[in-house]
Every structure is written in C-alpha cells, then in structure tokens.
Scaffold this motif. Structure first.
Motif, PDB file in Angstrom:
ATOM      1  N   UNK A 122      30.262  26.484  40.058  1.00 11.13           N
ATOM      2  CA  UNK A 122      28.968  27.144  39.889  1.00 11.13           C
ATOM      3  C   UNK A 122      28.989  28.576  40.408  1.00 11.13           C
ATOM      4  N   UNK A 123      30.011  28.922  41.198  1.00 12.72           N
ATOM      5  CA  UNK A 123      30.128  30.264  41.767  1.00 12.72           C
ATOM      6  C   UNK A 123      31.132  31.119  40.995  1.00 12.72           C
ATOM      7  N   UNK A 124      31.473  30.718  39.791  1.00 11.24           N
ATOM      8  CA  UNK A 124      32.389  31.500  38.977  1.00 11.24           C
ATOM      9  C   UNK A 124      33.789  30.923  39.017  1.00 11.24           C
ATOM     10  N   UNK A 125      34.680  31.529  38.252  1.00 10.81           N
ATOM     11  CA  UNK A 125      36.018  30.958  38.080  1.00 10.81           C
ATOM     12  C   UNK A 125      36.961  31.145  39.264  1.00 10.81           C
ATOM     13  N   UNK A 126      36.578  31.855  40.272  1.00  9.53           N
ATOM     14  CA  UNK A 126      37.477  32.079  41.407  1.00  9.53           C
ATOM     15  C   UNK A 126      37.809  33.546  41.532  1.00  9.53           C
ATOM     16  N   UNK A 127      38.970  33.832  42.078  1.00  8.71           N
ATOM     17  CA  UNK A 127      39.349  35.227  42.311  1.00  8.71           C
ATOM     18  C   UNK A 127      39.416  35.966  40.987  1.00  8.71           C
ATOM     19  N   UNK A 128      38.759  37.096  40.928  1.00 12.02           N
ATOM     20  CA  UNK A 128      38.694  37.898  39.709  1.00 12.02           C
ATOM     21  C   UNK A 128      39.494  39.185  39.879  1.00 12.02           C
ATOM     22  N   UNK A 129      39.736  39.853  38.782  1.00 13.17           N
ATOM     23  CA  UNK A 129      40.422  41.146  38.780  1.00 13.17           C
ATOM     24  C   UNK A 129      39.541  42.147  38.035  1.00 13.17           C
ATOM     25  N   UNK A 130      38.428  42.559  38.643  1.00 16.82           N
ATOM     26  CA  UNK A 130      37.471  43.394  37.915  1.00 16.82           C
ATOM     27  C   UNK A 130      38.017  44.752  37.471  1.00 16.82           C
ATOM     28  N   UNK A 131      38.987  45.306  38.197  1.00 21.08           N
ATOM     29  CA  UNK A 131      39.499  46.620  37.798  1.00 21.08           C
ATOM     30  C   UNK A 131      40.725  46.521  36.888  1.00 21.08           C
ATOM     31  N   UNK A 132      41.167  45.305  36.581  1.00 16.91           N
ATOM     32  CA  UNK A 132      42.239  45.100  35.619  1.00 16.91           C
ATOM     33  C   UNK A 132      43.619  45.568  36.046  1.00 16.91           C
ATOM     34  N   UNK A 133      43.843  45.679  37.361  1.00 16.61           N
ATOM     35  CA  UNK A 133      45.157  46.154  37.831  1.00 16.61           C
ATOM     36  C   UNK A 133      46.119  45.017  38.160  1.00 16.61           C
TER      37      UNK A 133
END
Length: 180
Positions: free
Chosen positions: A26-37
């Motif tokens: 419910x809190x999202x898929x986990x660790x994200x990479x918002x800046x795409x690096x």
C-alpha cells in the motif's frame, strides 16, 4: 377507542466495516529511482550519508562499501549489506495512526521521504520492528532524544493521529530523555 403503546427498542448502529489490513504494498513498490540514474532510494541514501566516498557495485547501481555510523547503536559500519534502511516512523505504525486513509501518492511519498529514513544495523532495525518510541528506543542513549524528536516531527508533518494518552506519554517521554 383503545390506544396501543409502541415501545422502541434501541437499535445498535451498524458496525463499521473493518479497516483494510496493513500491506507494505500500500506504500508503493519499494525503493524507487526517481532521477533515473540506476541508484534507487536506498543507494542514494547510503551514498549521501557515508562519511567517505562510497564504492559502487560493478553495475554502478548499488552501494557496496562506505562508512556509516549507525545511529541507533553508534556502531561504525563499512559494508552496505550490513545495513537496513529503517523508517523512523514505521509504515505499519503509520498505517494504524492514519495512513490507512491516505491516498496512494501520499503513502508512497511517506515511504520514500529521506527525513523518515536512516541506515541502521539490521539487528537494531529488527528489534524495533513496527514499534514507536513508547515501546522502543534506540539502544544508544546518545541518540534517543534525537530519535523521539524526529519521530514526533515526522508524525506531525504527515498528520498522523495519536490518542490523547499517546500524545501525553510522548510529551512526557520527550521531557524525560531530552531534559526539556
């Protein structure tokens, strides 16, 4: 003419539907990479908080080595794999204090908010679990005040709801360990 008296039997209100049970998803898929690096939130946090330049994995997408002072224990850690990233205000705790009614976007923002994340030893993270400061404090007394203050600041910033008794006890605990 005869009158019939009607008696009213109180009817209990319909029970509230049970709140959705907690799910980490419910809190999202986990660790994200918002800046795409290719460095996810965990890797970015480890790189930012290392006291020396970090060594990345050959892929360049994860941190292998650095130097961190794990705040809950005061231990110096040099292997990234020995660290967990802890939510100061645990996700399950937040769920039970208001996050169950948040939008998916707000829950994902909360889960990835750097203000709510700390690299800590795996053993300290597991001993804490989903408990708040009324049930668990860092073993390092030198970090307890900062932990409680930060916990309360995050909870307030996100509008988490505490009972009057919980709030009273949090204020008392803060005074006790912070000397205020």
């Amino acid at each position: 003419m005869s009158l019939t008296l009607l008696t009213c039997t109180p009817v209990a209100p319909a029970p509230e539907p049970p709140a959705a049970s907690y799910s980490r998803a419910a809190f999202g898929p986990g660790w994200a990479d918002p800046d795409g690096d290719c460095l996810d939130t965990r890797a970015e946090l480890l790189a930012d908080l290392s006291t020396v330049p970090v060594t990345l994995a050959p892929s360049g997408c994860s941190v292998r080595h650095g130097r961190w002072i794990a705040p809950y224990t005061g231990q110096v850690v040099t292997e990234a794999g020995d660290l967990d990233i802890d939510h100061i205000v645990p996700l399950r705790y937040a769920w039970g204090h208001g996050a169950a009614s948040w939008s998916a976007e707000k829950r994902a923002r909360f889960a990835l908010d750097p203000a709510n994340l700390l690299p800590v030893t795996a053993s300290a993270n597991r001993s804490k679990g989903a408990r708040g400061p009324l049930e668990w404090l860092p073993p390092d007394p030198g970090f307890q005040c900062q932990y409680v203050l930060r916990f309360r600041r995050i909870a307030r910033a996100y509008g988490l709801v505490h009972t009057a008794a919980e709030e009273r006890d949090l204020v008392a605990l803060t005074g006790q360990i912070c000397g205020a």
